[in-house]
Design a protein around this motif. Structure first.
Motif, PDB file in Angstrom:
ATOM      1  N   GLY B 265       0.822  -1.196   0.000  1.00  0.00           N
ATOM      2  CA  GLY B 265       0.000   0.000   0.000  1.00  0.00           C
ATOM      3  C   GLY B 265       0.857   1.246   0.000  1.00  0.00           C
ATOM      4  O   GLY B 265       1.988   1.231   0.478  1.00  0.00           O
ATOM      5  N   THR B 266       0.324   2.325  -0.595  1.00  0.00           N
ATOM      6  CA  THR B 266       1.036   3.593  -0.636  1.00  0.00           C
ATOM      7  C   THR B 266       0.036   4.722  -0.423  1.00  0.00           C
ATOM      8  O   THR B 266      -1.165   4.534  -0.595  1.00  0.00           O
ATOM      9  CB  THR B 266       1.705   3.820  -2.008  1.00  0.00           C
ATOM     10  N   ALA B 267       0.563   5.895  -0.080  1.00  0.00           N
ATOM     11  CA  ALA B 267      -0.311   7.055   0.090  1.00  0.00           C
ATOM     12  C   ALA B 267      -0.915   7.458  -1.256  1.00  0.00           C
ATOM     13  O   ALA B 267      -2.095   7.784  -1.347  1.00  0.00           O
ATOM     14  CB  ALA B 267       0.474   8.202   0.707  1.00  0.00           C
ATOM     15  N   ILE B 268      -0.097   7.414  -2.308  1.00  0.00           N
ATOM     16  CA  ILE B 268      -0.596   7.815  -3.619  1.00  0.00           C
ATOM     17  C   ILE B 268      -1.678   6.861  -4.109  1.00  0.00           C
ATOM     18  O   ILE B 268      -2.718   7.274  -4.616  1.00  0.00           O
ATOM     19  CB  ILE B 268       0.568   7.886  -4.634  1.00  0.00           C
ATOM     20  N   GLY B 269      -1.443   5.569  -3.920  1.00  0.00           N
ATOM     21  CA  GLY B 269      -2.450   4.584  -4.293  1.00  0.00           C
ATOM     22  C   GLY B 269      -3.762   4.851  -3.580  1.00  0.00           C
ATOM     23  O   GLY B 269      -4.843   4.751  -4.172  1.00  0.00           O
ATOM     24  N   THR B 270      -3.661   5.231  -2.311  1.00  0.00           N
ATOM     25  CA  THR B 270      -4.863   5.510  -1.534  1.00  0.00           C
ATOM     26  C   THR B 270      -5.631   6.686  -2.131  1.00  0.00           C
ATOM     27  O   THR B 270      -6.861   6.666  -2.187  1.00  0.00           O
ATOM     28  CB  THR B 270      -4.492   5.802  -0.075  1.00  0.00           C
ATOM     29  N   VAL B 271      -4.890   7.706  -2.585  1.00  0.00           N
ATOM     30  CA  VAL B 271      -5.556   8.843  -3.237  1.00  0.00           C
ATOM     31  C   VAL B 271      -6.369   8.339  -4.422  1.00  0.00           C
ATOM     32  O   VAL B 271      -7.531   8.729  -4.615  1.00  0.00           O
ATOM     33  CB  VAL B 271      -4.520   9.890  -3.704  1.00  0.00           C
ATOM     34  N   ILE B 272      -5.776   7.440  -5.194  1.00  0.00           N
ATOM     35  CA  ILE B 272      -6.492   6.904  -6.353  1.00  0.00           C
ATOM     36  C   ILE B 272      -7.743   6.158  -5.903  1.00  0.00           C
ATOM     37  O   ILE B 272      -8.822   6.312  -6.476  1.00  0.00           O
ATOM     38  CB  ILE B 272      -5.560   5.979  -7.166  1.00  0.00           C
ATOM     39  N   GLY B 273      -7.598   5.354  -4.850  1.00  0.00           N
ATOM     40  CA  GLY B 273      -8.753   4.626  -4.337  1.00  0.00           C
ATOM     41  C   GLY B 273      -9.856   5.557  -3.882  1.00  0.00           C
ATOM     42  O   GLY B 273     -11.034   5.328  -4.167  1.00  0.00           O
ATOM     43  N   VAL B 274      -9.464   6.625  -3.189  1.00  0.00           N
ATOM     44  CA  VAL B 274     -10.465   7.590  -2.722  1.00  0.00           C
ATOM     45  C   VAL B 274     -11.137   8.257  -3.917  1.00  0.00           C
ATOM     46  O   VAL B 274     -12.364   8.376  -3.976  1.00  0.00           O
ATOM     47  CB  VAL B 274      -9.818   8.647  -1.802  1.00  0.00           C
ATOM     48  N   LEU B 275     -10.314   8.694  -4.885  1.00  0.00           N
ATOM     49  CA  LEU B 275     -10.876   9.347  -6.071  1.00  0.00           C
ATOM     50  C   LEU B 275     -11.873   8.424  -6.762  1.00  0.00           C
ATOM     51  O   LEU B 275     -12.918   8.867  -7.242  1.00  0.00           O
ATOM     52  CB  LEU B 275      -9.756   9.721  -7.048  1.00  0.00           C
ATOM     53  N   PHE B 276     -11.535   7.155  -6.800  1.00  0.00           N
ATOM     54  CA  PHE B 276     -12.424   6.190  -7.436  1.00  0.00           C
ATOM     55  C   PHE B 276     -13.819   6.267  -6.820  1.00  0.00           C
ATOM     56  O   PHE B 276     -14.827   6.400  -7.511  1.00  0.00           O
ATOM     57  CB  PHE B 276     -11.843   4.780  -7.262  1.00  0.00           C
ATOM     58  N   ILE B 277     -13.860   6.201  -5.504  1.00  0.00           N
ATOM     59  CA  ILE B 277     -15.154   6.234  -4.818  1.00  0.00           C
ATOM     60  C   ILE B 277     -15.856   7.574  -5.025  1.00  0.00           C
ATOM     61  O   ILE B 277     -17.051   7.631  -5.331  1.00  0.00           O
ATOM     62  CB  ILE B 277     -14.962   5.951  -3.314  1.00  0.00           C
ATOM     63  N   LEU B 278     -15.075   8.664  -4.899  1.00  0.00           N
ATOM     64  CA  LEU B 278     -15.672  10.003  -5.032  1.00  0.00           C
ATOM     65  C   LEU B 278     -16.251  10.194  -6.422  1.00  0.00           C
ATOM     66  O   LEU B 278     -17.372  10.692  -6.591  1.00  0.00           O
ATOM     67  CB  LEU B 278     -14.615  11.075  -4.760  1.00  0.00           C
ATOM     68  N   ILE B 279     -15.470   9.813  -7.427  1.00  0.00           N
ATOM     69  CA  ILE B 279     -15.915  10.041  -8.806  1.00  0.00           C
ATOM     70  C   ILE B 279     -17.126   9.186  -9.121  1.00  0.00           C
ATOM     71  O   ILE B 279     -18.085   9.646  -9.759  1.00  0.00           O
ATOM     72  CB  ILE B 279     -14.756   9.763  -9.779  1.00  0.00           C
ATOM     73  N   LEU B 280     -17.098   7.956  -8.638  1.00  0.00           N
ATOM     74  CA  LEU B 280     -18.249   7.082  -8.871  1.00  0.00           C
ATOM     75  C   LEU B 280     -19.510   7.713  -8.297  1.00  0.00           C
ATOM     76  O   LEU B 280     -20.541   7.826  -8.975  1.00  0.00           O
ATOM     77  CB  LEU B 280     -17.980   5.717  -8.221  1.00  0.00           C
ATOM     78  N   ARG B 281     -19.417   8.189  -7.060  1.00  0.00           N
ATOM     79  CA  ARG B 281     -20.593   8.748  -6.415  1.00  0.00           C
ATOM     80  C   ARG B 281     -21.017  10.054  -7.078  1.00  0.00           C
ATOM     81  O   ARG B 281     -22.189  10.259  -7.398  1.00  0.00           O
ATOM     82  CB  ARG B 281     -20.310   8.969  -4.931  1.00  0.00           C
ATOM     83  N   ASN B 282     -20.012  10.906  -7.310  1.00  0.00           N
ATOM     84  CA  ASN B 282     -20.300  12.206  -7.922  1.00  0.00           C
ATOM     85  C   ASN B 282     -20.891  12.049  -9.320  1.00  0.00           C
ATOM     86  O   ASN B 282     -21.868  12.708  -9.682  1.00  0.00           O
ATOM     87  CB  ASN B 282     -19.008  13.026  -7.963  1.00  0.00           C
ATOM     88  N   GLY B 283     -20.313  11.141 -10.097  1.00  0.00           N
ATOM     89  CA  GLY B 283     -20.790  10.941 -11.465  1.00  0.00           C
ATOM     90  C   GLY B 283     -22.242  10.499 -11.483  1.00  0.00           C
ATOM     91  O   GLY B 283     -23.056  11.021 -12.256  1.00  0.00           O
ATOM     92  N   LEU B 284     -22.569   9.551 -10.608  1.00  0.00           N
ATOM     93  CA  LEU B 284     -23.950   9.076 -10.549  1.00  0.00           C
ATOM     94  C   LEU B 284     -24.875  10.206 -10.134  1.00  0.00           C
ATOM     95  O   LEU B 284     -25.985  10.351 -10.660  1.00  0.00           O
ATOM     96  CB  LEU B 284     -24.060   7.915  -9.557  1.00  0.00           C
ATOM     97  N   ASN B 285     -24.391  11.035  -9.213  1.00  0.00           N
ATOM     98  CA  ASN B 285     -25.159  12.205  -8.776  1.00  0.00           C
ATOM     99  C   ASN B 285     -25.456  13.130  -9.922  1.00  0.00           C
ATOM    100  O   ASN B 285     -26.585  13.534 -10.151  1.00  0.00           O
ATOM    101  CB  ASN B 285     -24.338  12.970  -7.729  1.00  0.00           C
ATOM    102  N   VAL B 286     -24.360  13.474 -10.643  1.00  0.00           N
ATOM    103  CA  VAL B 286     -24.494  14.430 -11.738  1.00  0.00           C
ATOM    104  C   VAL B 286     -25.431  13.887 -12.815  1.00  0.00           C
ATOM    105  O   VAL B 286     -26.166  14.628 -13.449  1.00  0.00           O
ATOM    106  CB  VAL B 286     -23.103  14.762 -12.330  1.00  0.00           C
ATOM    107  N   MET B 287     -25.409  12.562 -12.977  1.00  0.00           N
ATOM    108  CA  MET B 287     -26.309  11.974 -13.962  1.00  0.00           C
ATOM    109  C   MET B 287     -27.754  11.988 -13.496  1.00  0.00           C
ATOM    110  O   MET B 287     -28.672  11.645 -14.243  1.00  0.00           O
ATOM    111  CB  MET B 287     -25.898  10.521 -14.257  1.00  0.00           C
ATOM    112  N   GLY B 288     -27.950  12.371 -12.232  1.00  0.00           N
ATOM    113  CA  GLY B 288     -29.309  12.498 -11.723  1.00  0.00           C
ATOM    114  C   GLY B 288     -29.930  11.174 -11.334  1.00  0.00           C
ATOM    115  O   GLY B 288     -31.147  10.997 -11.401  1.00  0.00           O
ATOM    116  N   ILE B 289     -29.092  10.226 -10.951  1.00  0.00           N
ATOM    117  CA  ILE B 289     -29.618   8.923 -10.541  1.00  0.00           C
ATOM    118  C   ILE B 289     -30.040   8.984  -9.078  1.00  0.00           C
ATOM    119  O   ILE B 289     -29.307   9.508  -8.231  1.00  0.00           O
ATOM    120  CB  ILE B 289     -28.545   7.839 -10.764  1.00  0.00           C
ATOM    121  N   PRO B 290     -31.225   8.466  -8.757  1.00  0.00           N
ATOM    122  CA  PRO B 290     -31.725   8.569  -7.379  1.00  0.00           C
ATOM    123  C   PRO B 290     -30.778   7.886  -6.384  1.00  0.00           C
ATOM    124  O   PRO B 290     -30.095   6.916  -6.728  1.00  0.00           O
ATOM    125  CB  PRO B 290     -33.060   7.823  -7.426  1.00  0.00           C
TER     126      PRO B 290
END
Lengths: 501, 318, 312
Positions: B265-290
C-alpha cells in the motif's frame, strides 16, 4: 591462509539438554579471523542448537564462550551482537516492499534532523557496502524485486553493516542456483580477505571443499572431530558423519515382496520434481533417502494428490489413476503420514477419538449420521493396538507427547484400512521408546502384506528399515540400492558427489 | 509476488488495474453527464471528498501494518461531538476545542492500539469494539441529539477558501502530505512496512515493535480527529451518526488503492482509491440517478473493482 | 482438563445468572414471567442469526455479510408480500433462497477463489446492501398478511412463535454439529485446515456448505424480524452483525476455529439481551446500548484470547 593470531571465538565444552534429549555434549568449536569453518552433521546432530547458543537465543547448560581470548561471563542476544556476531538465517528477515538500503539499515536508519531518513547517505553507504562485497545491486530496488540470491546478499550486507566479525551462514546455498552459489563464494572470499570469520553450515560436501578451511563434524550432539580441509577427503568426512553400527537397532524381518502396489513413472511437478520413477511392492518397505529439499516430501504429496502433478503417471494396484486428490487417494487405499505432523497430521484441539476417525468418516458412517458408540469403539481399538498413552479417548491430542501424537496419526490411517502407506519422517522428533514401537509396527504392517514407502532423513533408519532404497537429489531419483548397501555410498549419492546408479 | 531477479515490468503493466477502471469511469461520465467534466464539479468533488480522504490517510497506515481499522467513522463522530460540546456548552476557546478533537481521536487510537498490542485482540474485532464504544458515547452524550450553536468562525474550516481553493481541500492535501512523508521519508515509515511485511525483522533489530504498532493506530485516530474538525465546520453542527459507514468506505478505498495484503500500500495509491469512490458517487449524482439506486450500484462496482484488482495483480495469496 | 472446560462453560451460565440476579435486585419487574418470555422472544432472531455465525467461526472464518443478508432476505420477503399477488409461503421460500445464494457466493469466494473470509464476506455485505436498495428503492414495505405476521407475533401454547422457531433451530444446529459427519468435519476444518485436507476431507465443499448455512439462518432471522415488525427497510439487518460476532465468542466459540458450539452462543446472546433489557428497565437511554455492546465484545474476545494463552 589461516591467520596465526589468537582465535576470534572459542566455544569450549558447550552442553545443552532438552527434555529427553542431550542436544549438545561438551562440544568445542573455534574460529580464526579470515577463516571459513564448515559445520556438518546430520539433522539433529546439534548444529543449529550450537549456533543458537552462540547467538544468545538459548542458554547453555555448561561450557564457556571466549571472544578475543576473554571468557564471557554474561551472554545474551544483545552482547552477541555487540561482539560482532551476526547470523544469516535460512528464513530471511527482510521487508519486501522497502528498498535494499532501507533493509540494510533497518532499525539503525541514518536520519536528518532526527526524523527524516537521510536517503542519500544510506544509499551511499549501502552502495559501497555492496560494492565491497562484489555484488553491485541497485540499492533503490525494493527487496521483493530481487532474486533469492540477491536477497541473501542483502541479508549478509545487513549483517556486515553492523560491523560483524563473526558471520554465521545457515545453509546459505539451499535455495541458490549454481551461478548464484559462485557469486556467494566470491563474496565469502572477499570477506575472508577482510578478516571476517565465517561459520558455514552446510549439507553439501562439494561446497566444503571449495570454500572451507576447516571442517567440524557433529553427530548426536557430540563433536566427532575437526579437520583441515586440505588434509581430509570426502570419504573421511562421511565416515565421521555416519559412524555408528546400526544393524541390530532395527527390527526389520525380510519377507518376499508381492505384486506391485504403487508404480510412479515420470512424475513432474511445476517446480520441484523432475521425472521421478519408482515402484513399491506389497510386503515391502521402500526407503526414500535424500537431503532436505531434494524432493522426497514433494513426491509423497504429489502421489497423494496434495500438490498437482504436471506430467507422469501413477498406477495403484495395477490401475492407472488419471486424476488424484486426497479423498480419491484415501478411497484407493493410500494413507499418508505427513512430514509435518503438527501442520498436516493432527487436529490438536480435537479429542483423540475424533482424530482417529477423521479420515474414515465416510466409511464408518455412510449415511452421514454419527454414532458416538461406534466412534469410540473404532478409536479404542486402534488406540489399544498402538498402545497410545494415556488411552483417554476424550483427551485433546495437543496434550499428548510427540510419539503418541504420531501414533494417533498412524491410527487415523489404520482406521481407513489402507494397503499402501507413505510414512514421511515417521520418527522425527519423538522419543526412543516410541521410535522403536513405530519401527516394530511398520515391520509388522509390511509383513502382513502392506506396501510401505518410507521417507527419512535419518540414514540409520533408512538402512535399518528398508528392503530397497531410492536416493533423490535435486528433484530426481539418482540411485536405487538393495538392502545392505554401505551408508557412505548412499550419502555420497544423496549429496550429489558423483553420478551413481 | 514477483521474485525473478531484476525483472522490471513494462511501464504499462506497472499501472495498477484500478487506474484503468478509473479512467474508463471518467470517460463514461464525461460522455453521459456533461456537467461532470467541469472544473467546478472537480473542485466540488474534492471538497466533499476531503473527509474521506483525510480518514483514508490514517487508515492506509494501519492497513500497511496488516491491521484493519473499522473505527475511524465512529471516532470522527465522537471527536466532532466532543468538539461541538466544548464550543457550544463549555464555551471553550476555538483552539482548545480543535485540540480536543485531535486528542479524542488520538485517545481512541491509543485504545485500539492497546487492544491490539497488549490484549492480543485481532485488529478488526478491536476496532469494531472501539467503533461500538465511540458510537455509543456519541449517541449517549447528548441524548442522541445534534449539537448546534457553534461559533460562526468555525465554519471557515469547513466552508471557507484559502488562495481561491476550499479549506477542506487544503486540509486533505495536508493529510496526504503527512502520510506520504511519514511513509516514504522517515524511519517510522520503514517500520510500518516492516510490521506488515516481516514483523520478525523489526523485532530482531531490538526496536519496540509493539509501540510502533500502537502509534499507527494513534495516527489513524488523529486523522479521524482532523476529519471531525472539517465535517463539524462544514455542517456547523455535530450529528451523533455523521460517520456511520465511513469506515467501510475508507476500507474499500484503501484496498482499491492497492493495499491488498499486509506490507503493501502507498499514500498515492490511496488517493487513487479515494478518487475512485468520489468520482463514482459524484458521477452518478451528476447523472441524476436517485440515491437508492446509487447505493445499489456503488457497492457492487467497488467490490467488482477490488476483486478484479486482486485477481489481476495476484494479491489473493495471504 | 475436562473439569476445567466444564467449569469454563459453567462460568458463562453463572455470569448470566449473576447478571440476572443483579438486575432483579435493582428492579424486581425483571423476574416477571412476561418479562422473561419477552427477553427470550427478543433474543430469538439474534440467536438464530448468531447460530449461523457460530458455524462459520467454527471453520476459522467470519461472515461479515450476515447483517446485509438479513436485510436482503427481509426486503425480498417484503417485496413478494406487498408488490406481488403471490402466496406468503412464496415470500418465505424466496427469502430463504436469497440467503442460501448469498452464502453460496461467499463460500465460493472463500473456498475456490481463496479470498480471506473477512474480505469475501465484506464484499458480499456490499453486494447484498446494493441489491436491497435496488429492489426496494426509497420506500419501505409494510402491512403484511396476518398469516405471515403470525411467524413473528403468533403465540402457540402460551409461548411466542419466534421462541418455538428459535428452539427448533437451536436443537437442529446442536444435533447437526454433534451427530453428523459434516458437523464433525466443520470442527476439523477449523481445528486444522491442512490436516483436514491431508485426511481426505473435501474442505472446499465443507466451507461452501458452511457459508450457505450461515446465509440460510440469517435469512430465517430476517423473516421472523420482518413478520414481527410488520415493516421492512434497508437498515433492518445491520445492527445484528456485531452481536452475532460477540455472542458466540462470549459463549466460548473460538475465533480461530475448531472449538465451541451453539449452547454458548445462546447464553452469550441472552447475556447481551438481558443487558439491553436491564438498561431499559433501569431507564438508561437505549442510546448507550451500542456502547455497552462494544465494550462487551472487546472484553469477551480478550477473555477468549487470555484463556487460550493460559491453557496453551
Amino acid at each position: 591462509m589461516l591467520a596465526k593470531d589468537r582465535p576470534l571465538l572459542e566455544m569450549r565444552g558447550i552442553s545443552k539438554a532438552f527434555p529427553g534429549v542431550q542436544a549438545l555434549d561438551k562440544v568445542d568449536l573455534d574460529l580464526y579471523p579470515g577463516e571459513v569453518h564448515v559445520l556438518v552433521g546430520e539433522n539433529g546432530a546439534g548444529k543449529s542448537t550450537l549456533m543458537k547458543i552462540l547467538a544468545g537465543a538459548y542458554e547453555r547448560d555448561a561450557g564457556e564462550i571466549v571472544i578475543d581470548g576473554e571468557v564471557q561471563a554474561h551472554w545474551n542476544p544483545a552482547l552477541a551482537k555487540a561482539h560482532g556476531i551476526a547470523m544469516v538465517y535460512q528464513e530471511f528477515t527482510l521487508v519486501p516492499y522497502r528498498n535494499v538500503a532501507e533493509n540494510i539499515f533497518l532499525g539503525r536508519e541514518k536520519t536528518r534532523a532526527g526524523f527524516f531518513l537521510d536517503k542519500r547517505v544510506m544509499h551511499q553507504e549501502a552502495h559501497s557496502l555492496m560494492e565491497s562485497m562484489g555484488v553491485p545491486i541497485d540499492t533503490r530496488l525494493p527487496v521483493m524485486e530481487l532474486g533469492v540470491a540477491q536477497q541473501q546478499m542483502v541479508e549478509i550486507a545487513k549483517a556486515l553493516s553492523q560491523e560483524a566479525r563473526i558471520l554465521v551462514l545457515d545453509e546459505p546455498t539451499s535455495a541458490l542456483t549454481v551461478r548464484e552459489i559462485e557469486q556467494l563464494f566470491e563474496t565469502i572470499r572477499r570477506l575472508k580477505a577482510r578478516g571476517v570469520g565465517i561459520i558455514y553450515i552446510s549439507h553439501r560436501l562439494e561446497e566444503l571443499f571449495i570454500i572451507g578451511d576447516r571442517v567440524t563434524v557433529l553427530r548426536d550432539g557430540q563433536r566427532i572431530g575437526t579437520r583441515r580441509v586440505a588434509e581430509t577427503n570426502a570419504d573421511e568426512v562421511i565416515k565421521m558423519m555416519v559412524g555408528r553400527e546400526i544393524k541390530d537397532l532395527f527390527p526389520r524381518r525380510y519377507c518376499q515382496p508381492g505384486e506391485v502396489a504403487l508404480r510412479v513413472q515420470g512424475l513432474c511437478t511445476h517446480d520441484k520434481l523432475r521425472d521421478v520413477s519408482f515402484e513399491v511392492r506389497f510386503g515391502e518397505i521402500v526407503g526414500l533417502a535424500g537431503l532436505v529439499g531434494s524432493g522426497r516430501t514433494e513426491t509423497a504429496r504429489a502421489i497423494f494428490g496434495l500438490d498437482p502433478r504436471t506430467a507422469g503417471t501413477i498406477e495403484v494396484m495395477g490401475k492407472k489413476v488419471d486424476h488424484i486428490d486426497p479423498p480419491r487417494a484415501v478411497e484407493m487405499g493410500i494413507g499418508l503420514l505427513p512430514e509435518d505432523r503438527k501442520r498436516d497430521g493432527i487436529f490438536p484441539i480435537l479429542p483423540l477419538q475424533t482424530n482417529v476417525v477423521m479420515a474414515s468418516l465416510k466409511q464408518l458412517f455412510p449415511r452421514g449420521i454419527l454414532n458416538p458408540k461406534k466412534e469410540q469403539l473404532e478409536a479404542g481399538k486402534y488406540v489399544k493396538q498402538l498402545r497410545v498413552s494415556p488411552p483417554d479417548l476424550a483427551r485433546e491430542v495437543q496434550y499428548l507427547s510427540g510419539g503418541n501424537q504420531q501414533k494417533v496419526v498412524v491410527a487415523k490411517w489404520l482406521c481407513t484400512g489402507p494397503k499402501i502407506f507413505i510414512f514421511d519422517e515417521p520418527t522425527r522428533g519423538i522419543d526412543v521408546g516410541a521410535k522403536a514401537e513405530i519401527h516394530a509396527f511398520m515391520d509388522q504392517l509390511a509383513n502382513e502384506g502392506n506396501a510401505i514407502l518410507m521417507i527419512s532423513s535419518e540414514l540409520p533408519e533408512i538402512l535399518g528399515m528398508s528392503d530397497r532404497i531410492y536416493v533423490m537429489h535435486e528433484g530426481s531419483i539418482v540411485g536405487e540400492f538393495p538392502r545392505g548397501t554401505d551408508a557412505e555410498e548412499i550419502i555420497r549419492c544423496a549429496m550429489g558427489a558423483k553420478a551413481c546408479k | 509476488m514477483q521474485m525473478s531477479p531484476g525483472s522490471r515490468k513494462t511501464l504499462l503493466r506497472q499501472v495498477p488495474t484500478v487506474v484503468w477502471v478509473l479512467l474508463g469511469m471518467i470517460l463514461f461520465f464525461a460522455r453521459f453527464a456533461p456537467a461532470f467534466f467541469t472544473l467546478k464539479n472537480a473542485v466540488n468533488l474534492l471538497t466533499q471528498g476531503s473527509i474521506l480522504m483525510i480518514l483514508c490517510m490514517g487508515v492506509i497506515v494501519v492497513k500497511i501494518t496488516g491491521g484493519i481499522e473499522l473505527s475511524v467513522g465512529a471516532v470522527m463522530t465522537l471527536a466532532g461531538m466532543v468538539m461541538a460540546w466544548a464550543l457550544a456548552y463549555a464555551k471553550l476557546p476555538i483552539p482548545v476545542a480543535l485540540l480536543l478533537s485531535l486528542i479524542v481521536g488520538g485517545l481512541c487510537g491509543l485504545l485500539n492500539g492497546f487492544f491490539v498490542t497488549k490484549m492480543d485482540i485481532p485488529s478488526f474485532i478491536a476496532t469494531l469494539g472501539t467503533q461500538g464504544i465511540a458510537a455509543g458515547i456519541s449517541l449517549g452524550m447528548n441524548n442522541g441529539n445534534v449539537i448546534w450553536g457553534l461559533p460562526a468562525s468555525i465554519g471557515y474550516l469547513g466552508n471557507g477558501t484559502f488562495l481561491h481553493l476550499p479549506v477542506p481541500m487544503w486540509l486533505s492535501v495536508l493529510a496526504f502530505l503527512c502520510s506520504f512523508t511519514l511513509l516514504n521519508f522517515t524511519p517510522f515509515g520503514v517500520y510500518v512496512y516492516a510490521l506488515g511485511g516481516n514483523e520478525q525483522a523489526l523485532v530482531l533489530t531490538g526496536k519496540p515493535a509493539w509501540w510502533y504498532k500502537t502509534l499507527v493506530y494513534v495516527y489513524a485516530g488523529l486523522m479521524a480527529g482532523l476529519a471531525a474538525i472539517v465535517i463539524t465546520g462544514r455542517n456547523m453542527c455535530a450529528q451523533p451518526t455523521v460517520g456511520l459507514g465511513m469506515e467501510f468506505e475508507a476500507f474499500s478505498a484503501v484496498v482499491l488503492g492497492g493495499s491488498f495484503a499486509a506490507g503493501r500500500g502507498t499514500a498515492i495509491g490511496t488517493v487513487i482509491g479515494v478518487l475512485f469512490i468520489l468520482i463514482l458517487r459524484n458521477g452518478l449524482n451528476v447523472m441524476g440517478i436517485p440515491t437508492y439506486i446509487q447505493l445499489a450500484i456503488i457497492g457492487p462496482v467497488l467490490i467488482g473493482a477490488i476483486v478484479l484488482s486482486v485477481l489481476v495483480e495476484g494479491g489473493a495469496q495471504k | 482438563m475436562t473439569l476445567k472446560s466444564f467449569l469454563l462453560r459453567f462460568s458463562r451460565l453463572l455470569a448470566l445468572v449473576l447478571l440476572s440476579m443483579v438486575v432483579a435486585v435493582l428492579n424486581p419487574n425483571f423476574l416477571k414471567i412476561s418479562n422473561l418470555i419477552n427477553i427470550v422472544r427478543q433474543a430469538s432472531p439474534q440467536i438464530i442469526i448468531s447460530a449461523g455465525m457460530t458455524i462459520v467461526l467454527l471453520t476459522g472464518g467470519i461472515d461479515l455479510s450476515i447483517g446485509s443478508v438479513v436485510t436482503l432476505a427481509s426486503i425480498i420477503a417484503g417485496y413478494v408480500l406487498t408488490q406481488t399477488k403471490l402466496h406468503w409461503s412464496i415470500a418465505i421460500v424466496s427469502a430463504l433462497g436469497s440467503g442460501l445464494l448469498c452464502g453460496l457466493v461467499s463460500g465460493i469466494l472463500v473456498a475456490k477463489v481463496k479470498l480471506p473470509s473477512a474480505i469475501a464476506t465484506y464484499g458480499m455485505l456490499w453486494v447484498g446492501r446494493g441489491l436491497a436498495f435496488a429492489i426496494m428503492g426509497a420506500f419501505p414495505y409494510f402491512g403484511f398478511p396476518n398469516a405471515f405476521r403470525y411467524i413473528g407475533r403468533g403465540i402457540l401454547l402460551g409461548i411466542p412463535v419466534p421462541i418455538w422457531i428459535m428452539v427448533a433451530v437451536a436443537l437442529v444446529v446442536y444435533l447437526f454439529l454433534k451427530y453428523t459427519t459434516l458437523g464433525k468435519s466443520i470442527y476439523a476444518v477449523g481445528a486444522n485446515p491442512y490436516a483436514a485436507k491431508a485426511s481426505g476431507l473435501r474442505v472446499d465443499r465443507i466451507l461452501i456448505y458452511t457459508y450457505m448455512l450461515s446465509g440460510l439462518l440469517a435469512a430465517l432471522g430476517g423473516i421472523i424480524l420482518t413478520a414481527r415488525l410488520n415493516a421492512v427497510d434497508q437498515d433492518i439487518g445491520a445492527p445484528f452483525l456485531l452481536p452475532a460476532i460477540a455472542s458466540p465468542v462470549m459463549g466460548g466459540t473460538s475465533m480461530t476455529g475448531g472449538r465451541g458450539g451453539i449452547g454458548g452462543t445462546i447464553i452469550g446472546t441472552l447475556i447481551m439481551t438481558v443487558l439491553v433489557n436491564a438498561m431499559n428497565l433501569l431507564r438508561i437511554s437505549s442510546l448507550w446500548q451500542q456502547f455497552a455492546i462494544g465494550l462487551v465484545v472487546v472484553l469477551a474476545v480478550w477473555l477468549d484470547m487470555w484463556i487460550k494463552k493460559k491453557t496453551a
